[in-house]
Design an enzyme around this catalytic site. Structure first.
Site, PDB file in Angstrom:
ATOM      1  N   GLY A  45      44.910  21.978  76.529  1.00 38.34           N
ATOM      2  CA  GLY A  45      46.023  21.380  77.471  1.00 38.34           C
ATOM      3  C   GLY A  45      46.065  21.931  78.769  1.00 38.34           C
ATOM      4  O   GLY A  45      46.550  21.169  79.702  1.00 38.34           O
ATOM      5  N   ASP A 103      55.828  28.401  75.702  1.00 38.34           N
ATOM      6  CA  ASP A 103      56.894  27.986  74.706  1.00 38.34           C
ATOM      7  C   ASP A 103      57.571  29.118  74.143  1.00 38.34           C
ATOM      8  O   ASP A 103      58.572  29.867  74.581  1.00 38.34           O
ATOM      9  CB  ASP A 103      56.625  26.859  73.715  1.00 38.34           C
ATOM     10  CG  ASP A 103      57.914  26.420  72.715  1.00 38.34           C
ATOM     11  OD1 ASP A 103      58.901  27.067  72.908  1.00 38.34           O
ATOM     12  OD2 ASP A 103      57.568  25.526  71.855  1.00 38.34           O
TER      13      ASP A 103
HETATM   14  P1  IMP Z   1      53.622  28.957  72.401  1.00 39.65           P
HETATM   15  O1  IMP Z   1      52.483  30.124  71.874  1.00 39.65           O
HETATM   16  O2  IMP Z   1      54.732  28.995  71.519  1.00 39.65           O
HETATM   17  O3  IMP Z   1      54.157  29.818  73.817  1.00 39.65           O
HETATM   18  O4  IMP Z   1      53.062  27.934  72.518  1.00 39.65           O
HETATM   19  C1  IMP Z   1      51.954  27.497  73.832  1.00 39.65           C
HETATM   20  C2  IMP Z   1      51.179  26.289  73.533  1.00 39.65           C
HETATM   21  O5  IMP Z   1      51.854  25.381  72.671  1.00 39.65           O
HETATM   22  C3  IMP Z   1      50.871  25.684  74.683  1.00 39.65           C
HETATM   23  O6  IMP Z   1      49.742  26.187  75.341  1.00 39.65           O
HETATM   24  C4  IMP Z   1      50.555  24.229  74.254  1.00 39.65           C
HETATM   25  O7  IMP Z   1      49.158  24.033  74.005  1.00 39.65           O
HETATM   26  C5  IMP Z   1      51.296  24.072  73.071  1.00 39.65           C
HETATM   27  N1  IMP Z   1      52.723  23.502  73.427  1.00 39.65           N
HETATM   28  C6  IMP Z   1      53.947  24.203  73.589  1.00 39.65           C
HETATM   29  N2  IMP Z   1      55.004  23.437  74.051  1.00 39.65           N
HETATM   30  C7  IMP Z   1      54.360  21.971  73.742  1.00 39.65           C
HETATM   31  C8  IMP Z   1      54.972  20.922  74.350  1.00 39.65           C
HETATM   32  O8  IMP Z   1      56.107  20.471  74.609  1.00 39.65           O
HETATM   33  N3  IMP Z   1      53.899  19.942  74.391  1.00 39.65           N
HETATM   34  C9  IMP Z   1      52.802  19.975  74.316  1.00 39.65           C
HETATM   35  N4  IMP Z   1      52.081  21.145  73.818  1.00 39.65           N
HETATM   36  C10 IMP Z   1      53.000  22.147  73.614  1.00 39.65           C
HETATM   37 MG    MG Z   2      47.811  25.374  75.433  1.00 38.44          MG
END
Ligand code: IMP
Ligand code: MG
Length: 177
Positions: A45, A103
């Site tokens: 990403g 997120d």
């Molecule tokens: P977390 O571990 O929940 O903080 O997720 C983080 C990872 O999930 C990020 O590095 C993104 O690759 C993916 N991600 C989280 N939210 C989104 C979104 O809205 N669109 C696309 N990828 C997301």
């Molecule tokens: Mg990511």
């Protein structure tokens, strides 16, 4: 714009994205002027964000892409795979994790813990976007481009089921997620 089953609408335009990335680079340039940071962009990403950010860094620096994954479709899988990449020794180094979006903060927290255990000198993070759950949990991220609600976004490196990474601006899902 439709991608598979989801309708997306324009959210943050290319000019606004680039303006914020320049501001983030300026802050990092100030803080790391006398250091030699190692940037760790998290694949896939962050590839576009990392390229635009790091080309504006003036300090001598290293770049080592890493990979970790917690997402399938639009929901966090919860389970994290181990960090892969960073073949150089990170001992005594000043690390800057480069993330597209935070997120739940699960991915980042786990990475920070793992990297701190390697005898690094400092570990900070820069994220282009931060969602509400990470703000509420006070996840450590020193540099943030945009604070957003819990909407699902894509473009500028970020995907939905692998699609949309090529888009030069950020879109958000119209459908409630
Ligand atoms: P977390 O571990 O929940 O903080 O997720 C983080 C990872 O999930 C990020 O590095 C993104 O690759 C993916 N991600 C989280 N939210 C989104 C979104 O809205 N669109 C696309 N990828 C997301
Ligand atoms: Mg990511």
């Amino acid at each position: 714009m439709r991608i598979q089953d989801i309708e997306f609408e324009p959210f943050i335009g290319a000019a606004e994205v680039h303006e914020r990335i320049t501001a983030l680079a300026e802050a990092i340039n100030r803080d790391y002027a006398t250091k030699t940071p190692v940037f760790l962009p998290v694949l896939n990403g962050s590839f576009m964000f990392a390229a635009d950010l790091i080309r504006q860094i003036n300090a001598a620096c290293r770049v080592s892409f890493v990979k970790i994954s917690s997402y399938q479709g639009m929901e966090s899988g919860g389970e994290l795979k181990t960090l892969i990449g960073h073949e150089e020794s990170l001992f005594n180094q000043d690390l800057v994790i480069v993330e597209d979006i935070i997120d739940s903060g699960l991915t980042l927290s786990k990475m920070i813990n793992e990297l701190r255990s390697l005898g690094t000198r400092s570990v900070e993070a820069v994220a282009l976007l931060r969602k509400k759950p990470a703000r509420e949990k006070a996840i450590e991220v020193k540099y943030v481009g945009f604070d957003i609600e819990s909407e699902f976004v894509l473009g500028f490196g970020m995907d939905y089921n692998g699609l949309g990474r090529n888009l030069n601006e950020i879109y958000k899902a119209v459908t409630e997620v």
